[in-house]
Design a protein around this motif. Structure first.
Motif, short mmCIF file in Angstrom:
data_model
loop_
_atom_site.label_atom_id
_atom_site.label_comp_id
_atom_site.label_asym_id
_atom_site.label_seq_id
_atom_site.Cartn_x
_atom_site.Cartn_y
_atom_site.Cartn_z
N THR A 104 0.73 -1.14 -0.04
CA THR A 104 0.02 -0.12 0.08
C THR A 104 0.84 1.18 -0.03
OG1 THR A 104 -0.24 0.25 2.28
CG2 THR A 104 -1.74 -1.15 1.43
N PRO A 105 0.35 2.55 -0.41
CA PRO A 105 0.97 3.64 -0.29
C PRO A 105 1.26 3.93 1.08
CG PRO A 105 -0.85 4.05 -1.89
CD PRO A 105 -0.97 2.48 -1.12
N MET A 106 0.50 3.67 1.98
CA MET A 106 1.14 3.97 3.35
C MET A 106 2.46 3.03 3.94
SD MET A 106 -0.45 6.58 4.52
CE MET A 106 -1.96 7.47 4.03
N GLN A 107 2.45 1.93 3.30
CA GLN A 107 3.50 0.96 3.73
C GLN A 107 4.53 1.41 3.02
OE1 GLN A 107 1.74 -2.81 2.32
NE2 GLN A 107 1.90 -3.65 4.46
N ILE A 108 4.65 1.88 1.87
CA ILE A 108 5.86 2.46 1.23
C ILE A 108 6.24 3.56 1.98
CG2 ILE A 108 6.52 3.89 -0.92
CD1 ILE A 108 4.45 2.01 -2.43
N SER A 207 4.61 4.86 -10.75
CA SER A 207 4.49 5.67 -9.36
C SER A 207 5.90 6.31 -9.15
CB SER A 207 4.29 4.48 -8.10
OG SER A 207 5.46 3.35 -8.30
N PHE A 208 5.85 7.07 -8.05
CA PHE A 208 7.10 7.86 -7.67
C PHE A 208 7.13 8.09 -6.12
CE2 PHE A 208 9.65 11.92 -7.29
CZ PHE A 208 10.99 11.37 -7.60
N VAL A 209 8.18 7.96 -5.84
CA VAL A 209 8.27 8.31 -4.41
C VAL A 209 9.37 9.33 -4.20
CG1 VAL A 209 9.59 6.12 -3.48
CG2 VAL A 209 8.11 7.65 -1.78
N GLY A 210 9.37 10.24 -3.70
CA GLY A 210 10.42 11.51 -3.61
C GLY A 210 10.51 12.06 -2.36
N MET A 211 11.60 12.74 -1.95
CA MET A 211 11.73 13.42 -0.81
C MET A 211 12.86 14.43 -1.12
SD MET A 211 14.29 10.49 0.75
CE MET A 211 13.65 9.04 0.16
#
Length: 337
Positions: A104-108, A207-211
């Motif tokens: 899930t997005p929350m787990q990521i 998808s993309f996860v960025g910081m």
């Protein structure tokens, strides 16, 4: 301790038993350093890391250390768990490059919080605090608890360094997500979708996860789009990138994070909203514009009867101010918001 960014490997294909996995461009990019494989999102690079350097058993340990095998416990009803099948070593290997599993997005986001910090994972929450709007008294404050330390601070830093090139190198798959005023690091994802035992042709979850900012991230953001159209390989990122950039840029400025490089002046400080209720339309528009708002008038009334943000809330330069002048009004066009 087994990842060496300068280790050379032959990209293109990887054989596991009788099965051959390919990079997304089939032929690969020749013999390249492992870190460049991360930038290219190379299936072969991650297969080598998981199977030969880390080992599949230890990979499973990390999967669980990052808590991808359990719900986050976020304060939302009906949270579902991930789906994975580690009975087959093949599935474990494929999971290393983002398929044969569903999280899930929350787990990521929870897992990524360890990479963005010193290796410490924080449990996600929706509400930071609840305040009585009349008295200003804080009724409840959420203090996110630490839920694990899957990696060391050194490993977290090395991971951020590897992810930097995904966005900021000239070969990275995440170049569209770069900001002008803050250095973003992150990872793209392109997952095939299985249906009736076969992968759908040309259909992906992007998808993309960025910081950001890169040296000491304050914010992590995850964005995804499911099968945007028949040519989703190019349209997915082009849909997500403008949204990611707009939200991340405004959020960083809202938190008064100092811009790292400026091609144009950016007002990074926050301001406090005044009340425009009771003013006529023209007065409210002029006054809010002078206060660096972008006013949006809702309805055809002569006087402002409600507003958002409300009096006392913080805002950043250029933020929209909704000025309601009648109980019923035409929904504004949200394009570009």
């Amino acid at each position: 301790g087994v990842y060496n960014p300068n280790e050379l490997y032959e990209s293109g294909s990887y054989k596991y038993g009788k099965t051959v996995f390919n990079d997304y461009n089939i032929t690969g990019w020749g013999t390249i350093p492992m870190v460049e494989g991360v930038w290219h999102s190379s299936n072969v690079a991650f297969s080598i890391l998981a199977n030969e350097r880390l080992g599949l058993s230890r990979y499973e340990d990390y999967f669980k250390a990052f808590k991808f095998d359990q719900r986050t416990g976020i304060d939302l009803p009906g949270e579902v768990n991930s789906q994975f099948d580690f009975e087959s070593p093949m599935n474990v290997l494929i999971t290393a490059w983002g398929q044969s599993t569903a999280v899930t997005p929350m787990q990521i986001l929870q897992a990524t919080s360890a990479i963005a910090t010193d290796g410490t994972m924080k449990q996600p929450h929706l509400i930071k605090k609840i305040v009585n709007s009349e008295t200003g008294e804080t009724i409840r404050t959420t203090n996110p608890k630490e839920v694990g330390q899957p990696i060391t601070a050194e490993t977290a830093k090395k991971t951020r360094e590897a992810l930097d090139g995904v966005v900021n190198s000239d070969v990275g798959t995440g170049q569209l997500y770069a900001l002008d005023n803050y250095r973003v690091v992150g990872k793209t994802g392109t997952a095939q979708i299985a249906e009736n035992g076969k992968y759908l042709s040309g259909q992906y979850i992007h998808s993309f996860v960025g910081m950001a900012p890169e040296d000491d991230p304050e914010l992590v953001m995850y964005i995804a789009v499911d099968r945007p159209n028949s040519d989703s390989s190019t349209t997915g990122p082009r849909i997500m990138a403008p949204l990611f950039k707009d939200v991340m840029d405004v959020a960083l400025r809202y938190r008064s994070v100092e811009p790292e490089k400026q091609e144009k002046a950016v007002e990074a400080s926050t301001k406090t909203t005044s009340s425009y209720i009771g003013q006529n339309r023209e007065e409210a528009v002029n006054a809010s514009t002078e206060n660096s708002f972008n006013p949006i008038v809702l309805g055809d009334g002569d006087e402002v009867i409600a507003q958002s943000p409300v009096k006392g809330q913080s805002y950043v330069v250029g933020e929209r101010l909704l000025l309601k002048t009648s109980e019923s009004f035409t929904m504004p066009t949200l394009k570009g918001w």
